[in-house]
Design a protein around this motif. Structure first.
Motif, PDB file in Angstrom:
ATOM      1  N   PHE A 159      -2.547  -3.699  -9.777  1.00 11.67           N
ATOM      2  CA  PHE A 159      -3.968  -3.968 -10.069  1.00 11.67           C
ATOM      3  C   PHE A 159      -4.810  -2.766  -9.666  1.00 11.67           C
ATOM      4  CE2 PHE A 159      -6.151  -4.702  -5.970  1.00 11.67           C
ATOM      5  CZ  PHE A 159      -5.058  -4.689  -5.110  1.00 11.67           C
ATOM      6  N   ILE A 160      -5.976  -2.704 -10.264  1.00 12.27           N
ATOM      7  CA  ILE A 160      -6.958  -1.660  -9.947  1.00 12.27           C
ATOM      8  C   ILE A 160      -8.271  -2.356  -9.632  1.00 12.27           C
ATOM      9  CG2 ILE A 160      -8.290   0.271 -10.933  1.00 12.27           C
ATOM     10  CD1 ILE A 160      -5.397   1.014 -10.217  1.00 12.27           C
ATOM     11  N   VAL A 161      -8.888  -1.936  -8.559  1.00 13.34           N
ATOM     12  CA  VAL A 161     -10.049  -2.659  -8.039  1.00 13.34           C
ATOM     13  C   VAL A 161     -11.184  -2.747  -9.064  1.00 13.34           C
ATOM     14  CG1 VAL A 161     -10.984  -0.599  -6.880  1.00 13.34           C
ATOM     15  CG2 VAL A 161     -11.617  -2.868  -6.066  1.00 13.34           C
ATOM     16  N   GLY A 189      -5.862  14.725   6.638  1.00 11.77           N
ATOM     17  CA  GLY A 189      -5.695  13.890   7.833  1.00 11.77           C
ATOM     18  C   GLY A 189      -5.416  12.447   7.454  1.00 11.77           C
ATOM     19  N   MET A 190      -6.147  11.953   6.465  1.00 10.66           N
ATOM     20  CA  MET A 190      -5.937  10.569   6.014  1.00 10.66           C
ATOM     21  C   MET A 190      -4.534  10.411   5.421  1.00 10.66           C
ATOM     22  SD  MET A 190      -5.976   8.672   3.008  1.00 10.66           S
ATOM     23  CE  MET A 190      -6.836   9.765   1.900  1.00 10.66           C
ATOM     24  N   LEU A 191      -4.097  11.383   4.639  1.00  6.65           N
ATOM     25  CA  LEU A 191      -2.757  11.287   4.047  1.00  6.65           C
ATOM     26  C   LEU A 191      -1.671  11.370   5.124  1.00  6.65           C
ATOM     27  CD1 LEU A 191      -3.325  13.513   0.868  1.00  6.65           C
ATOM     28  CD2 LEU A 191      -3.005  11.038   0.892  1.00  6.65           C
ATOM     29  N   ASN A 195       0.817  -1.215   0.000  1.00  3.79           N
ATOM     30  CA  ASN A 195       0.000   0.000   0.000  1.00  3.79           C
ATOM     31  C   ASN A 195       0.848   1.261   0.000  1.00  3.79           C
ATOM     32  OD1 ASN A 195      -2.644  -1.119   0.126  1.00  3.79           O
ATOM     33  ND2 ASN A 195      -2.256  -1.697   2.256  1.00  3.79           N
ATOM     34  N   VAL A 196       2.164   1.105   0.134  1.00 12.43           N
ATOM     35  CA  VAL A 196       3.025   2.241   0.487  1.00 12.43           C
ATOM     36  C   VAL A 196       4.125   2.521  -0.534  1.00 12.43           C
ATOM     37  CG1 VAL A 196       4.748   2.946   2.205  1.00 12.43           C
ATOM     38  CG2 VAL A 196       2.522   2.102   2.964  1.00 12.43           C
ATOM     39  N   GLY A 197       4.746   1.480  -1.086  1.00 11.59           N
ATOM     40  CA  GLY A 197       5.848   1.670  -2.042  1.00 11.59           C
ATOM     41  C   GLY A 197       7.156   2.035  -1.345  1.00 11.59           C
ATOM     42  N   CYS A 228      -0.664  -2.473  -4.804  1.00 17.68           N
ATOM     43  CA  CYS A 228      -1.974  -1.839  -4.635  1.00 17.68           C
ATOM     44  C   CYS A 228      -1.878  -0.324  -4.635  1.00 17.68           C
ATOM     45  CB  CYS A 228      -2.589  -2.344  -3.334  1.00 17.68           C
ATOM     46  SG  CYS A 228      -4.166  -1.598  -2.945  1.00 17.68           S
ATOM     47  N   GLY A 229      -0.900   0.203  -3.909  1.00 16.66           N
ATOM     48  CA  GLY A 229      -0.761   1.658  -3.812  1.00 16.66           C
ATOM     49  C   GLY A 229       0.647   2.022  -3.403  1.00 16.66           C
ATOM     50  N   ALA A 230       0.952   3.311  -3.487  1.00 18.35           N
ATOM     51  CA  ALA A 230       2.302   3.789  -3.147  1.00 18.35           C
ATOM     52  C   ALA A 230       2.159   5.118  -2.417  1.00 18.35           C
ATOM     53  CB  ALA A 230       3.138   3.923  -4.411  1.00 18.35           C
TER      54      ALA A 230
HETATM   55  P1  NDP Z   1      -5.835   4.078   4.369  1.00 14.44           P
HETATM   56  O1  NDP Z   1      -7.071   3.903   5.156  1.00 14.44           O
HETATM   57  O2  NDP Z   1      -4.765   3.029   4.460  1.00 14.44           O
HETATM   58  O3  NDP Z   1      -5.260   5.521   4.707  1.00 14.44           O
HETATM   59  C1  NDP Z   1      -3.990   5.887   4.258  1.00 14.44           C
HETATM   60  C2  NDP Z   1      -2.915   5.503   5.298  1.00 14.44           C
HETATM   61  O4  NDP Z   1      -1.650   5.557   4.671  1.00 14.44           O
HETATM   62  C3  NDP Z   1      -2.815   6.490   6.443  1.00 14.44           C
HETATM   63  O5  NDP Z   1      -3.734   6.201   7.463  1.00 14.44           O
HETATM   64  C4  NDP Z   1      -1.363   6.338   6.883  1.00 14.44           C
HETATM   65  O6  NDP Z   1      -1.298   5.436   7.975  1.00 14.44           O
HETATM   66  C5  NDP Z   1      -0.667   5.685   5.682  1.00 14.44           C
HETATM   67  N1  NDP Z   1       0.432   6.509   5.188  1.00 14.44           N
HETATM   68  C6  NDP Z   1       0.409   7.812   4.819  1.00 14.44           C
HETATM   69  N2  NDP Z   1       1.639   8.207   4.417  1.00 14.44           N
HETATM   70  C7  NDP Z   1       2.461   7.146   4.558  1.00 14.44           C
HETATM   71  C8  NDP Z   1       3.846   6.919   4.320  1.00 14.44           C
HETATM   72  N3  NDP Z   1       4.666   7.896   3.846  1.00 14.44           N
HETATM   73  N4  NDP Z   1       4.349   5.702   4.578  1.00 14.44           N
HETATM   74  C9  NDP Z   1       3.567   4.697   5.061  1.00 14.44           C
HETATM   75  N5  NDP Z   1       2.228   4.847   5.306  1.00 14.44           N
HETATM   76  C10 NDP Z   1       1.696   6.057   5.052  1.00 14.44           C
HETATM   77  O7  NDP Z   1      -6.209   4.233   2.829  1.00 14.44           O
HETATM   78  P2  NDP Z   1      -6.835   3.101   1.917  1.00 14.44           P
HETATM   79  O8  NDP Z   1      -6.976   1.856   2.690  1.00 14.44           O
HETATM   80  O9  NDP Z   1      -8.015   3.672   1.244  1.00 14.44           O
HETATM   81  O10 NDP Z   1      -5.717   2.905   0.792  1.00 14.44           O
HETATM   82  C11 NDP Z   1      -4.521   2.180   1.085  1.00 14.44           C
HETATM   83  C12 NDP Z   1      -3.690   2.076  -0.189  1.00 14.44           C
HETATM   84  O11 NDP Z   1      -4.406   1.338  -1.158  1.00 14.44           O
HETATM   85  C13 NDP Z   1      -3.345   3.411  -0.829  1.00 14.44           C
HETATM   86  O12 NDP Z   1      -2.047   3.342  -1.351  1.00 14.44           O
HETATM   87  C14 NDP Z   1      -4.351   3.516  -1.958  1.00 14.44           C
HETATM   88  O13 NDP Z   1      -3.911   4.341  -2.985  1.00 14.44           O
HETATM   89  C15 NDP Z   1      -4.456   2.066  -2.362  1.00 14.44           C
HETATM   90  N6  NDP Z   1      -5.699   1.702  -3.047  1.00 14.44           N
HETATM   91  C16 NDP Z   1      -5.568   1.090  -4.250  1.00 14.44           C
HETATM   92  C17 NDP Z   1      -6.669   0.649  -4.924  1.00 14.44           C
HETATM   93  C18 NDP Z   1      -6.489  -0.055  -6.215  1.00 14.44           C
HETATM   94  O14 NDP Z   1      -7.465  -0.290  -6.915  1.00 14.44           O
HETATM   95  N7  NDP Z   1      -5.259  -0.423  -6.573  1.00 14.44           N
HETATM   96  C19 NDP Z   1      -8.030   0.864  -4.402  1.00 14.44           C
HETATM   97  C20 NDP Z   1      -8.051   1.471  -3.083  1.00 14.44           C
HETATM   98  C21 NDP Z   1      -6.911   1.888  -2.446  1.00 14.44           C
HETATM   99  P3  NDP Z   1      -0.038   5.365   8.988  1.00 14.44           P
HETATM  100  O15 NDP Z   1      -0.486   6.025  10.252  1.00 14.44           O
HETATM  101  O16 NDP Z   1       0.178   3.898   9.132  1.00 14.44           O
HETATM  102  O17 NDP Z   1       1.108   6.098   8.341  1.00 14.44           O
END
Ligand code: NDP
Length: 337
Positions: free
Chosen positions: A277-279, A321-323, A224-226, A246-248
């Motif tokens: 992949f993309i959902v 906040g989420m980011l 999820n992070v890259g 999934c994500g970066a």
């Molecule tokens: P989250 O609920 O996981 O919220 C994002 C979290 O990312 C934050 O709570 C934070 O948690 C963490 N984060 C932010 N910056 C960093 C960093 N620099 N390093 C590590 N962690 C970080 O979001 P989602 O569950 O909605 O999404 C998770 C991932 O999945 C994302 O990358 C998103 O783009 C991807 N995604 C991909 C999809 C697809 O189709 N491929 C569909 C949906 C989502 P913390 O406190 O742990 O840092």
């Protein structure tokens, strides 16, 4: 009486690095008259997703960028307050993709009816919605999970991540490891979600912490992070290991390309499979997902959390906040009725 105006978020400028408040505006607009086949929805819950940051950039991607000075989009659940569409009546609850506004006028074929008695409405954005499907399909189909696999997931206390770990546990993983950004989240992963080990990636190098948490290595990495996380996982993966890309999120606000992973060439000798992949490609399996995950929820086998921010004027606070990691589980904006 039907409302005549609605507030909606517009993107004014494409952010460089972290989005700033002046890149956005909450504007009051007239609600257009309904045309044939359309419904008017009072939105109750708005999804806040990392992908929204990507859509602020003017780059070619799997979804088009947000247009400047036009309403932003995102998942939303709401109540139909007027209908000119067959099969949709006032009072129905629907899921659709034109959120970030109080009221949405949309073609009913772009809406899916949801049942408020089967699950809380916000769950259709998270655990039973887009992020839940991402976790389920990403782990089982993309990463080809099989019982006995040792699984590492980053962003593990977030919406997608916690569900990946719990599904791996329910499906017979030999070990489930998660990383997250605070001590409270690490505790939650182990104590509430049943992860075998978890660490705070801010406490030290990810590779070192992963080596301690998974001394025998891993078979699957759900990324999820890259960046540094992916590099650490490539180092820890066994031969024929699989990565669901999934994500970066570590690079969504970056202004420079990230240097890691520097060890990508290891994937050759290890015969790794790294698959993005993309959902949306997995929407065809929504019924199967809904049946399995819905069953786990009913039986109390799968837990979930949501972080609610109240009021449309706080959408941007919710996104930033989420980011920054202020959410635990799915980030949702709740709009008062
Ligand atoms: P989250 O609920 O996981 O919220 C994002 C979290 O990312 C934050 O709570 C934070 O948690 C963490 N984060 C932010 N910056 C960093 C960093 N620099 N390093 C590590 N962690 C970080 O979001 P989602 O569950 O909605 O999404 C998770 C991932 O999945 C994302 O990358 C998103 O783009 C991807 N995604 C991909 C999809 C697809 O189709 N491929 C569909 C949906 C989502 P913390 O406190 O742990 O840092």
């Amino acid at each position: 009486m039907l409302p005549t105006t609605s507030r909606e978020w517009h993107l004014l400028a494409r952010p460089k690095g972290w989005p700033k408040p002046e890149d956005f505006a909450l504007r009051e607009v007239e609600i257009p008259e309904l045309g044939p086949g359309q419904i008017l929805v009072r939105n109750l819950f708005l999804s806040v997703d990392p992908a929204m940051r990507g859509r602020m950039n003017d780059v070619k991607s799997y979804t088009p960028p947000f247009k400047l000075n036009e309403p932003m989009e995102g998942g939303a659940v709401g109540r139909v307050v007027a209908s000119e569409a067959d099969g949709f009546a006032e009072g129905d609850h629907v899921l659709h993709w034109l959120g970030w506004r109080e009221y949405t006028v949309l073609d009913a074929r772009g809406a899916t009816r949801v049942d408020p008695d089967a699950a809380p409405l916000s769950a259709y954005l998270g655990v039973l919605g887009m992020t839940g499907l991402t976790a389920w399909a990403g782990l089982l189909d993309v990463a080809s999970f099989k019982p006995g696999d040792a699984v590492f997931v980053s962003g593990a206390a977030g919406a997608v991540g916690n569900q990946v770990g719990q599904i791996a546990r329910l499906k017979g993983a030999s070990r489930v490891i998660g990383s997250a950004g605070s001590a409270e989240k690490v505790k939650l992963l182990v104590e509430e979600y049943g992860f075998d080990a978890a660490f705070n990636y801010k406490d030290g190098p990810v590779a070192e912490q992963l080596a301690k948490a998974a001394p025998d290595g891993i078979d699957v990495y759900f990324d999820n992070v890259g960046g540094e996380h992916l590099e650490a996982a490539i180092g820890a993966l066994h031969t024929h290991g699989r990565v669901a890309m999934c994500g970066a999120i570590a690079q969504y606000n970056a202004t420079e390309p990230t240097p890691a992973p520097r060890n990508l060439a290891l994937s050759i000798g290890k015969r790794l499979r790294l698959q993005g992949f993309i959902v949306i490609d997995h929407f065809g399996k929504r019924d199967e997902f809904f049946a399995e995950v819905g069953g786990w929820l009913r039986d109390g086998k799968l837990k979930y959390r949501e972080t609610f921010v109240e009021g449309i004027e706080h959408n941007l606070d919710a996104l930033l906040g989420m980011l920054r990691g202020e959410n635990t589980g799915k980030m949702v904006v709740a709009l008062p009725e």
